[in-house]
Scaffold this motif. Sequence first.
Motif, PDB file in Angstrom:
ATOM      1  N   PRO A   1      48.278  33.083  21.657  1.00 20.89           N
ATOM      2  CA  PRO A   1      49.751  33.178  21.613  1.00 20.89           C
ATOM      3  C   PRO A   1      50.269  34.562  21.258  1.00 20.89           C
ATOM      4  O   PRO A   1      51.113  34.714  20.363  1.00 20.89           O
ATOM      5  CB  PRO A   1      50.095  32.162  20.532  1.00 20.89           C
ATOM      6  N   PHE A   2      49.807  35.579  21.938  1.00 14.24           N
ATOM      7  CA  PHE A   2      50.175  36.947  21.584  1.00 14.24           C
ATOM      8  C   PHE A   2      51.508  37.333  22.222  1.00 14.24           C
ATOM      9  O   PHE A   2      51.601  38.235  23.047  1.00 14.24           O
ATOM     10  CB  PHE A   2      49.066  37.906  21.997  1.00 14.24           C
ATOM     11  N   SER A   3      52.554  36.642  21.805  1.00 15.78           N
ATOM     12  CA  SER A   3      53.876  36.826  22.372  1.00 15.78           C
ATOM     13  C   SER A   3      54.916  36.474  21.313  1.00 15.78           C
ATOM     14  O   SER A   3      54.689  35.588  20.491  1.00 15.78           O
ATOM     15  CB  SER A   3      54.053  35.926  23.598  1.00 15.78           C
ATOM     16  N   THR A   4      56.059  37.164  21.351  1.00 11.53           N
ATOM     17  CA  THR A   4      57.129  36.854  20.402  1.00 11.53           C
ATOM     18  C   THR A   4      57.896  35.600  20.806  1.00 11.53           C
ATOM     19  O   THR A   4      58.573  34.993  19.982  1.00 11.53           O
ATOM     20  CB  THR A   4      58.107  38.031  20.290  1.00 11.53           C
ATOM     21  N   THR A   5      57.803  35.225  22.074  1.00 11.25           N
ATOM     22  CA  THR A   5      58.355  33.965  22.563  1.00 11.25           C
ATOM     23  C   THR A   5      57.189  33.110  23.037  1.00 11.25           C
ATOM     24  O   THR A   5      56.086  33.629  23.244  1.00 11.25           O
ATOM     25  CB  THR A   5      59.341  34.198  23.713  1.00 11.25           C
ATOM     26  N   PRO A   6      57.370  31.799  23.234  1.00 10.62           N
ATOM     27  CA  PRO A   6      56.233  30.960  23.624  1.00 10.62           C
ATOM     28  C   PRO A   6      55.474  31.522  24.821  1.00 10.62           C
ATOM     29  O   PRO A   6      56.061  31.810  25.868  1.00 10.62           O
ATOM     30  CB  PRO A   6      56.893  29.618  23.937  1.00 10.62           C
ATOM     31  N   ILE A   7      54.185  31.699  24.648  1.00 13.90           N
ATOM     32  CA  ILE A   7      53.333  32.267  25.695  1.00 13.90           C
ATOM     33  C   ILE A   7      53.362  31.350  26.910  1.00 13.90           C
ATOM     34  O   ILE A   7      53.356  30.128  26.779  1.00 13.90           O
ATOM     35  CB  ILE A   7      51.889  32.465  25.177  1.00 13.90           C
ATOM     36  N   HIS A   8      53.426  31.959  28.088  1.00 18.91           N
ATOM     37  CA  HIS A   8      53.502  31.123  29.286  1.00 18.91           C
ATOM     38  C   HIS A   8      52.699  31.726  30.437  1.00 18.91           C
ATOM     39  O   HIS A   8      53.060  31.611  31.598  1.00 18.91           O
ATOM     40  CB  HIS A   8      54.962  30.923  29.712  1.00 18.91           C
ATOM     41  N   GLY A   9      51.609  32.389  30.105  1.00 22.44           N
ATOM     42  CA  GLY A   9      50.708  32.923  31.123  1.00 22.44           C
ATOM     43  C   GLY A   9      49.280  32.691  30.687  1.00 22.44           C
ATOM     44  O   GLY A   9      48.978  32.644  29.489  1.00 22.44           O
ATOM     45  N   VAL A  10      48.381  32.538  31.649  1.00 24.37           N
ATOM     46  CA  VAL A  10      46.978  32.273  31.346  1.00 24.37           C
ATOM     47  C   VAL A  10      46.096  33.093  32.276  1.00 24.37           C
ATOM     48  O   VAL A  10      46.422  33.272  33.453  1.00 24.37           O
ATOM     49  CB  VAL A  10      46.656  30.761  31.486  1.00 24.37           C
ATOM     50  N   VAL A  11      45.002  33.611  31.754  1.00 22.64           N
ATOM     51  CA  VAL A  11      44.040  34.351  32.573  1.00 22.64           C
ATOM     52  C   VAL A  11      43.138  33.356  33.274  1.00 22.64           C
ATOM     53  O   VAL A  11      42.301  32.701  32.645  1.00 22.64           O
ATOM     54  CB  VAL A  11      43.202  35.323  31.722  1.00 22.64           C
ATOM     55  N   GLN A  12      43.328  33.211  34.581  1.00 22.73           N
ATOM     56  CA  GLN A  12      42.519  32.326  35.417  1.00 22.73           C
ATOM     57  C   GLN A  12      42.201  33.090  36.689  1.00 22.73           C
ATOM     58  O   GLN A  12      43.099  33.389  37.483  1.00 22.73           O
ATOM     59  CB  GLN A  12      43.264  31.033  35.732  1.00 22.73           C
ATOM     60  N   TYR A  13      40.900  33.358  36.924  1.00 24.05           N
ATOM     61  CA  TYR A  13      40.556  34.413  37.881  1.00 24.05           C
ATOM     62  C   TYR A  13      39.078  34.314  38.236  1.00 24.05           C
ATOM     63  O   TYR A  13      38.254  34.002  37.365  1.00 24.05           O
ATOM     64  CB  TYR A  13      40.860  35.738  37.170  1.00 24.05           C
ATOM     65  N   PRO A  14      38.696  34.561  39.503  1.00 20.76           N
ATOM     66  CA  PRO A  14      37.260  34.578  39.844  1.00 20.76           C
ATOM     67  C   PRO A  14      36.643  35.904  39.404  1.00 20.76           C
ATOM     68  O   PRO A  14      36.590  36.863  40.164  1.00 20.76           O
ATOM     69  CB  PRO A  14      37.283  34.426  41.368  1.00 20.76           C
ATOM     70  N   GLY A  15      36.179  35.965  38.188  1.00 22.50           N
ATOM     71  CA  GLY A  15      35.804  37.241  37.587  1.00 22.50           C
ATOM     72  C   GLY A  15      34.509  37.845  38.063  1.00 22.50           C
ATOM     73  O   GLY A  15      34.296  39.051  37.908  1.00 22.50           O
ATOM     74  N   ASP A  16      33.607  37.055  38.606  1.00 19.30           N
ATOM     75  CA  ASP A  16      32.351  37.622  39.087  1.00 19.30           C
ATOM     76  C   ASP A  16      31.754  36.725  40.156  1.00 19.30           C
ATOM     77  O   ASP A  16      32.201  35.612  40.398  1.00 19.30           O
ATOM     78  CB  ASP A  16      31.359  37.852  37.950  1.00 19.30           C
ATOM     79  N   GLY A  17      30.734  37.240  40.798  1.00 17.30           N
ATOM     80  CA  GLY A  17      30.035  36.493  41.836  1.00 17.30           C
ATOM     81  C   GLY A  17      28.858  37.287  42.325  1.00 17.30           C
ATOM     82  O   GLY A  17      28.314  38.129  41.594  1.00 17.30           O
ATOM     83  N   TYR A  18      28.462  37.058  43.565  1.00 17.95           N
ATOM     84  CA  TYR A  18      27.267  37.693  44.114  1.00 17.95           C
ATOM     85  C   TYR A  18      27.638  38.512  45.349  1.00 17.95           C
ATOM     86  O   TYR A  18      28.418  38.088  46.197  1.00 17.95           O
ATOM     87  CB  TYR A  18      26.237  36.641  44.503  1.00 17.95           C
ATOM     88  N   ALA A  19      27.047  39.692  45.430  1.00 14.15           N
ATOM     89  CA  ALA A  19      27.281  40.590  46.555  1.00 14.15           C
ATOM     90  C   ALA A  19      25.954  40.932  47.217  1.00 14.15           C
ATOM     91  O   ALA A  19      24.884  40.843  46.602  1.00 14.15           O
ATOM     92  CB  ALA A  19      27.967  41.865  46.077  1.00 14.15           C
ATOM     93  N   MET A  20      26.027  41.349  48.485  1.00 13.44           N
ATOM     94  CA  MET A  20      24.855  41.813  49.225  1.00 13.44           C
ATOM     95  C   MET A  20      24.884  43.345  49.261  1.00 13.44           C
ATOM     96  O   MET A  20      25.940  43.944  49.467  1.00 13.44           O
ATOM     97  CB  MET A  20      24.891  41.265  50.659  1.00 13.44           C
ATOM     98  N   THR A  21      23.731  43.966  49.076  1.00 10.08           N
ATOM     99  CA  THR A  21      23.684  45.425  49.115  1.00 10.08           C
ATOM    100  C   THR A  21      23.578  45.929  50.551  1.00 10.08           C
ATOM    101  O   THR A  21      23.018  45.258  51.424  1.00 10.08           O
ATOM    102  CB  THR A  21      22.492  45.961  48.300  1.00 10.08           C
ATOM    103  N   THR A  22      24.107  47.110  50.784  1.00 13.36           N
ATOM    104  CA  THR A  22      24.082  47.688  52.129  1.00 13.36           C
ATOM    105  C   THR A  22      22.671  48.013  52.591  1.00 13.36           C
ATOM    106  O   THR A  22      22.398  48.045  53.790  1.00 13.36           O
ATOM    107  CB  THR A  22      24.920  48.969  52.182  1.00 13.36           C
ATOM    108  N   TYR A  23      21.777  48.244  51.649  1.00 11.97           N
ATOM    109  CA  TYR A  23      20.427  48.673  51.997  1.00 11.97           C
ATOM    110  C   TYR A  23      19.422  47.525  52.012  1.00 11.97           C
ATOM    111  O   TYR A  23      18.215  47.743  52.189  1.00 11.97           O
ATOM    112  CB  TYR A  23      19.952  49.762  51.019  1.00 11.97           C
ATOM    113  N   SER A  24      19.885  46.299  51.837  1.00 16.50           N
ATOM    114  CA  SER A  24      18.977  45.157  51.908  1.00 16.50           C
ATOM    115  C   SER A  24      18.285  45.117  53.266  1.00 16.50           C
ATOM    116  O   SER A  24      18.909  45.317  54.312  1.00 16.50           O
ATOM    117  CB  SER A  24      19.755  43.853  51.699  1.00 16.50           C
ATOM    118  N   GLN A  25      17.004  44.835  53.254  1.00 18.41           N
ATOM    119  CA  GLN A  25      16.225  44.719  54.481  1.00 18.41           C
ATOM    120  C   GLN A  25      16.217  43.289  55.023  1.00 18.41           C
ATOM    121  O   GLN A  25      15.622  43.025  56.066  1.00 18.41           O
ATOM    122  CB  GLN A  25      14.779  45.175  54.219  1.00 18.41           C
ATOM    123  N   HIS A  26      16.904  42.395  54.301  1.00 15.11           N
ATOM    124  CA  HIS A  26      16.900  40.979  54.695  1.00 15.11           C
ATOM    125  C   HIS A  26      18.334  40.432  54.617  1.00 15.11           C
ATOM    126  O   HIS A  26      18.589  39.424  53.957  1.00 15.11           O
ATOM    127  CB  HIS A  26      15.968  40.173  53.786  1.00 15.11           C
TER     128      HIS A  26
END
Length: 450
Positions: A313-338
């Motif tokens: 509740p880091f707000s002087t008025t009632p908090i009304h926002g929430v952190v909801q987010y796809p923060g991480d996942g998996y990526a493919m490298t450019t140099y992958s041989q497969h």
Amino acid sequence: MASLRGMRTARARGKFWRTLVGVGVIGLASATLAACGASSGSNAGNAKVTLTLWQNYGTEANATATTNLVTAFEKLDPNIAIKVVAQPASNYFALLQAAAISRSGPDLAVMWTGLFTLQYKSYLQNLKQWVPEADLSRMMGMRWTSPGFNTANGSYVVPLEDQFYIGFYNKALFAKAGISTPPKTWNQLYSDCSKFKSMGVTCLDYGAGSQNLGAEFYPWYDMSYMMIGNYTPAQWEDLYNGKIPWTSPGIVAQFTRWQRLHTDGYTNSNVVTSIGSVVNFQKGKAAMLIKGNWDLAQLYGAMGSNLGTFVPPFSTTPIHGVVQYPGDGYAMTTYSQHKAQAAEFLRFLTTPQAGKIVAASGLIPDVRGVSSGNPVAQQMLAFAAKDGFVKYPMLDNVTAPNVVNAGSKVMPELLDGQVSPGQAASQIEQAWRQLPSSERGSSWGTYKVG
């Protein structure tokens, strides 16, 4: 950025696989992948290929989910093996970048989304030609994995989970203190904390967590909510581009309110050196904790129905926002041989069956239509879905990395009283001013490297 200690025991793994068989995950996943042309049969008749996947999850539930996803995928396509390598979180990206230069790194890598993705995109493969849009459309928040934050430009990452920066509270301690609901403003927080202090209970416990991002606690969970208390998501973009300087009076005021938590004795005294915040909270030594939902599995396993969740509740008025987010996942490298085989694993991640595996590992799936059965996770999802809270990204994922690094260093010192709110704000602002122009464009999506 989403705690289980180490790998699951053999007994837990056995329970996990019995659960999978019970819901038909293995058979359904095989059918789904065969139908879309991926995995089952797609590598049939070829020599077995071994991929390498790097992760930086430490002991959190994401590490368990990664292992379980890989195990399930390997059963679907015996011709593809994936070797999972755990790398230290504290210098993970430096290791990944060095490996990219020598082209000796992994085929697949855990990648944080937002500006982290764009910062390292030089060695990340755009998935536009590798993973069909029909598959990626099953995932939520794909904007934050795309060039220019526009999915029309393709994507670099397939998210693992729907993440929250969030608060947890001990229901029994709240009842003992005569507090019926979690606080929603700074003043309510101070009032509640004074009651816990009189009981000899730490109100908010801070310490390094399961992510092992450094020796001190990670301050961007709290920083995100301080900025939610001040600004809309659109205004957050002005923190990135400099229209709102970090030395703004409103930001200094938020820093002052936050520092008061320690000054008034509402936190543990050793906020800079503590590594036991999660354990202290589990044992009832602290009333509240601010972490990520990746700690939910460990906390719920220890506390059960006594665990509640709240929006800091880091707000002087009632908090009304929430952190909801796809923060991480998996990526493919450019140099992958497969790449073809790596793409098959990424396609598997978009299936409902993979989403159920993520849920069974204690996380909140990012696959549309697949949800977590954990009641506390359902409470988190309800903040936006039912209570109308505005969804925000993770502030550190949409802030230039060098600014994040400066904040990570000075904010623990601020809470501890080693620097003043004005000094902390000035150090973060100085880090922003030292950025090259390419890293502070007019909008998040204009971020470029070099």
